[in-house]
Design a protein around this motif. Structure first.
Motif, mmCIF file in Angstrom:
data_model
loop_
_atom_site.group_PDB
_atom_site.id
_atom_site.type_symbol
_atom_site.label_atom_id
_atom_site.label_comp_id
_atom_site.label_asym_id
_atom_site.label_seq_id
_atom_site.Cartn_x
_atom_site.Cartn_y
_atom_site.Cartn_z
ATOM 1 N N ALA A 66 0.833 -1.201 0.000
ATOM 2 C CA ALA A 66 0.000 0.000 0.000
ATOM 3 C C ALA A 66 0.868 1.252 0.000
ATOM 4 N N PRO A 67 0.544 2.254 -0.803
ATOM 5 C CA PRO A 67 1.329 3.484 -0.835
ATOM 6 C C PRO A 67 1.514 4.140 0.530
ATOM 7 N N LEU A 68 0.497 4.075 1.393
ATOM 8 C CA LEU A 68 0.628 4.681 2.710
ATOM 9 C C LEU A 68 1.372 3.790 3.696
ATOM 10 N N GLY A 69 1.601 2.532 3.315
ATOM 11 C CA GLY A 69 2.394 1.633 4.143
ATOM 12 C C GLY A 69 1.777 1.265 5.472
ATOM 13 N N GLN A 70 0.440 1.357 5.556
ATOM 14 C CA GLN A 70 -0.241 1.056 6.806
ATOM 15 C C GLN A 70 -1.540 0.314 6.523
ATOM 16 N N LEU A 71 -1.948 -0.499 7.477
ATOM 17 C CA LEU A 71 -3.279 -1.083 7.410
ATOM 18 C C LEU A 71 -4.301 -0.045 7.858
ATOM 19 N N VAL A 72 -5.499 -0.120 7.310
ATOM 20 C CA VAL A 72 -6.579 0.728 7.799
ATOM 21 C C VAL A 72 -7.213 0.054 9.011
ATOM 22 N N ASP A 73 -8.001 0.823 9.770
ATOM 23 C CA ASP A 73 -8.710 0.245 10.906
ATOM 24 C C ASP A 73 -10.200 0.530 10.780
ATOM 25 N N ILE A 74 -10.971 0.018 11.715
ATOM 26 C CA ILE A 74 -12.428 0.120 11.589
ATOM 27 C C ILE A 74 -12.908 1.567 11.664
ATOM 28 N N LEU A 75 -12.177 2.432 12.350
ATOM 29 C CA LEU A 75 -12.589 3.830 12.409
ATOM 30 C C LEU A 75 -12.303 4.563 11.100
ATOM 31 N N ASP A 76 -11.264 4.150 10.381
ATOM 32 C CA ASP A 76 -11.039 4.709 9.052
ATOM 33 C C ASP A 76 -12.254 4.450 8.166
ATOM 34 N N VAL A 77 -12.764 3.231 8.238
ATOM 35 C CA VAL A 77 -13.943 2.869 7.439
ATOM 36 C C VAL A 77 -15.164 3.619 7.950
ATOM 37 N N GLY A 78 -15.339 3.650 9.263
ATOM 38 C CA GLY A 78 -16.485 4.334 9.843
ATOM 39 C C GLY A 78 -16.517 5.811 9.507
ATOM 40 N N ASN A 79 -15.371 6.471 9.568
ATOM 41 C CA ASN A 79 -15.322 7.899 9.253
ATOM 42 C C ASN A 79 -15.654 8.160 7.787
ATOM 43 N N THR A 80 -15.213 7.270 6.909
ATOM 44 C CA THR A 80 -15.555 7.412 5.491
ATOM 45 C C THR A 80 -17.058 7.275 5.291
ATOM 46 N N CYS A 81 -17.654 6.299 5.958
ATOM 47 C CA CYS A 81 -19.105 6.112 5.840
ATOM 48 C C CYS A 81 -19.861 7.310 6.404
ATOM 49 N N ALA A 82 -19.360 7.868 7.505
ATOM 50 C CA ALA A 82 -20.005 9.044 8.090
ATOM 51 C C ALA A 82 -19.963 10.221 7.120
ATOM 52 N N TYR A 83 -18.832 10.409 6.463
ATOM 53 C CA TYR A 83 -18.735 11.466 5.450
ATOM 54 C C TYR A 83 -19.748 11.248 4.330
ATOM 55 N N LEU A 84 -19.830 10.011 3.828
ATOM 56 C CA LEU A 84 -20.739 9.730 2.722
ATOM 57 C C LEU A 84 -22.202 9.891 3.122
ATOM 58 N N ALA A 85 -22.488 9.723 4.404
ATOM 59 C CA ALA A 85 -23.855 9.881 4.890
ATOM 60 C C ALA A 85 -24.180 11.329 5.249
ATOM 61 N N SER A 86 -23.185 12.194 5.190
ATOM 62 C CA SER A 86 -23.351 13.572 5.633
ATOM 63 C C SER A 86 -23.774 14.486 4.484
ATOM 64 N N PRO A 87 -24.191 15.703 4.812
ATOM 65 C CA PRO A 87 -24.541 16.672 3.763
ATOM 66 C C PRO A 87 -23.370 17.023 2.853
ATOM 67 N N TYR A 88 -22.124 16.802 3.314
ATOM 68 C CA TYR A 88 -20.967 17.120 2.491
ATOM 69 C C TYR A 88 -20.869 16.230 1.254
ATOM 70 N N ALA A 89 -21.561 15.114 1.267
ATOM 71 C CA ALA A 89 -21.497 14.173 0.136
ATOM 72 C C ALA A 89 -22.856 14.020 -0.534
ATOM 73 N N HIS A 90 -23.668 15.072 -0.482
ATOM 74 C CA HIS A 90 -25.068 14.928 -0.902
ATOM 75 C C HIS A 90 -25.247 14.720 -2.401
ATOM 76 N N ARG A 91 -24.198 14.914 -3.194
ATOM 77 C CA ARG A 91 -24.311 14.657 -4.635
ATOM 78 C C ARG A 91 -23.400 13.527 -5.086
ATOM 79 N N LEU A 92 -23.028 12.663 -4.164
ATOM 80 C CA LEU A 92 -22.234 11.476 -4.498
ATOM 81 C C LEU A 92 -23.110 10.243 -4.344
ATOM 82 N N THR A 93 -23.123 9.400 -5.363
ATOM 83 C CA THR A 93 -23.860 8.147 -5.250
ATOM 84 C C THR A 93 -23.345 7.142 -6.278
ATOM 85 N N GLY A 94 -23.580 5.877 -5.997
ATOM 86 C CA GLY A 94 -23.275 4.809 -6.952
ATOM 87 C C GLY A 94 -21.818 4.410 -7.039
#
Length: 258
Positions: free
Chosen positions: A217-245
């Motif tokens: 991996a370019p970042l040289g690190q494993l991701v953790d469950i909070l990395d995934v959770g924070n991404t999902c929170a962003y996608l569920a937020s108003p900041y991502a209101h025109r992203l889908t699919g």
């Protein structure tokens, strides 16, 4: 001193998170992120054996806790009937997958019909069924998120039957995004990098997959469950209101490496 400022951008939102088995679950990372940003959270538990592991986590974030085994007739409908009694829904996370061990650890050529159908039902079609029941509760629009993996797009040795199944899940997300878009409902597949979860432990030579991910991996690190959770929170937020699919990778860039 911790100077982190948290903005409750999900305040007033209600999230259903399916798939928490213990504190290492990806779904738990999602639940934590949603709650931290102000959302009300509903968790499910698979059965009485799982309840002692999930109940303390639900209590930790003051989450409603309801039973759900998608293989049992009527349980999914009962879950959404219970949700409807308490108002609307804004966020759905599907983070469940299953294949019989013999079919998961054998090659695709050796996968039984029953094993293939079970894997497809629990890991893919249950999300479609959830989406159908959740959509009427998303009266102000919403977000639906399903957990996939890079083996849906490229061959990952030992991922076996789950590769075709997750490919079907990602395609389902795209078609649901198309069908639910007019209702203001956005749908994404999330593709985390390798994580040490209970579900992943069933894969053959999973430790080798983890070490390879760190090395490549370019970042040289494993991701953790909070990395995934924070991404999902962003996608569920108003900041991502025109992203889908989309299929959104949370893997330190591992997916870009040939």
């Amino acid at each position: 001193m911790n100077t982190e400022t948290v903005y409750p951008i999900l305040s007033g939102k209600r999230a259903l998170v399916v798939g928490v088995a213990n504190e290492h679950s990806i779904a738990w990372g999602c639940a934590l992120a949603f709650r931290k940003l102000g959302a009300e959270v509903v968790l499910t538990y698979l059965n009485e054996k799982a309840l002692p592991h999930v109940a303390p986590l639900a209590a930790e974030i003051d989450a409603q806790l309801l039973p759900l085994d998608v293989t049992q007739a009527g349980q999914l409908e009962a879950l959404f009937a219970a949700l409807a009694e308490h108002g609307k829904l804004d966020i759905l996370v599907h983070s469940i997958a299953y294949a019989p061990k013999a079919d998961l650890q054998g090659g695709l050529l050796d996968c039984s019909l029953d094993g293939f159908l079970q894997a497809m039902d629990v890991s893919c079609h249950s999300f479609v069924r959830m989406a159908k029941l959740a959509a009427p509760l998303m009266t102000d629009g919403g977000s639906m998120l399903a957990m996939s993996y890079h083996g849906a797009d490229k061959v990952v040795p030992n991922y076996n039957v789950m590769g075709p199944v997750k490919a079907a899940l990602e395609a389902s997300c795209r078609y649901l995004a198309y069908e639910l878009g007019p209702s203001g409902i956005r749908v994404h597949a999330i593709s985390p990098g390798p994580l040490q979860t209970r579900a992943a432990s069933g894969l053959k030579d999973f430790d080798l997959l983890l070490s390879d991910a760190v090395a490549r991996a370019p970042l040289g690190q494993l991701v953790d469950i909070l990395d995934v959770g924070n991404t999902c929170a962003y996608l569920a937020s108003p900041y991502a209101h025109r992203l889908t699919g989309s299929t959104v990778y949370v893997d330190g860039g591992l997916n870009i490496i040939a």
